[in-house]
Design an enzyme around this catalytic site. Sequence first.
Site, PDB file in Angstrom:
ATOM      1  N   CYS A 136       0.826  -1.205   0.000  1.00  0.00           N
ATOM      2  CA  CYS A 136       0.000   0.000   0.000  1.00  0.00           C
ATOM      3  C   CYS A 136       0.859   1.254   0.000  1.00  0.00           C
ATOM      4  CB  CYS A 136      -0.929  -0.010   1.218  1.00  0.00           C
ATOM      5  SG  CYS A 136      -1.935   1.475   1.313  1.00  0.00           S
ATOM      6  N   CYS A 139      -0.427   4.088   2.147  1.00  0.00           N
ATOM      7  CA  CYS A 139      -0.230   3.943   3.601  1.00  0.00           C
ATOM      8  C   CYS A 139       1.225   4.170   3.977  1.00  0.00           C
ATOM      9  CB  CYS A 139      -0.593   2.533   4.074  1.00  0.00           C
ATOM     10  SG  CYS A 139      -2.037   1.828   3.330  1.00  0.00           S
ATOM     11  N   ASP A 140       2.151   3.659   3.176  1.00  0.00           N
ATOM     12  CA  ASP A 140       3.541   3.579   3.632  1.00  0.00           C
ATOM     13  C   ASP A 140       4.536   4.425   2.840  1.00  0.00           C
ATOM     14  OD1 ASP A 140       2.718   1.750   5.574  1.00  0.00           O
ATOM     15  OD2 ASP A 140       2.857   0.096   4.160  1.00  0.00           O
TER      16      ASP A 140
END
Length: 313
Positions: A136, A139-140
């Site tokens: 992701c 997200c990261d």
Amino acid sequence: MEHIECLIIGSGPAGYTAAIYAARADMKPVVYEGMQPGGQLTITTDVENYPGYPNGIMGPEMMELFKTQAVRLGTDVRFGLITSVDFSSGKPPYIVSVDDNIQISAATVIISTGASARWLGIPSETRLNGSGVSACAVCDGFFFRQQPVAIVGGGDTACEEASYLAKICSKVYMLVRGDNFRASKAMQHRVLNTPNIEVLFNTDTDEILGDKAVTGLRVKNNKTGETREVEIGGFFVAIGHTPNTTIFKPWIEMDATGYIITKPDSTHTNVEGVFACGDAQDKTYRQAVTAAGTGCMAALDAERYLSSVMHSK
Ligand code: NDP
């Protein structure tokens, strides 16, 4: 044992739309949110193609709105995971287990469990998962600001995530295994016109390098056999999804890849009183709006099923 008229398993656009319709039909739906409350949209940024949001909306915010609407109309939304189901009788009520320790019975079941990211399956990916390996970017990606990163995949997701990463990372290597993208032309153009994205076609991931965290990557040209090492801080996988349908396998008809087969023009599965919608049964469109559409269908099908059972008594 608690008895539920309409049990909805999963809380993405399909599940919440089913809940909205089921609540309005007075079926007192109960939604179990599952592993990823809100579903896949909670790990995306801008959603620009969902009608009704002319300026776009952030995925997590959109899912909060879905939930608020479902709750306002009377849905009981619960945090928890359906860990097993028993459809062996072929006739409702069915017994299902929540978090392996509570059993409930349901007169109708709507499966809206969605799909999960697929992984390459190489040892270095598993070893470094969470230490620089991620599925992701949204997200990261933040953790690798101003660092070089790599992303594998040639579909719309990979292109979208590569574009996102290019804004925060110094360089993005995009590894496409074939000699072409699978992504739409518009997404391809976006990637190819971003100066700090380098697309490597015919390229496989040989090994992700690093002891405790990702430090580099060895890639292999699958035409020439040539290998090359590049320095990276983050490695992102965007190679598609697998439907979250394992617990239903003993009873529900599925295709070879685990997508639930529904009867033509409906959400009926092969098991009476069990309906499927969203990405768990759709490998073709996989959009929030189509998931919501099939969620609506599932609630209508469940309602009609319940009233036909009632009338036949
Ligand atoms: P796709 O299945 O479309 O693409 C998967 C990509 O990963 C392909 O390029 C495939 O290569 C590659 N791949 C698969 N397995 C491997 C592997 N083991 N090693 C290396 N590469 C691999 O998945 P997406 O998640 O990209 O998209 C899913 C759906 O969602 C699509 O319908 C897409 O259009 C849609 N979508 C739409 C968006 C939008 O409209 N904004 C954004 C994101 C997704 P190959 O082509 O060689 O098989």
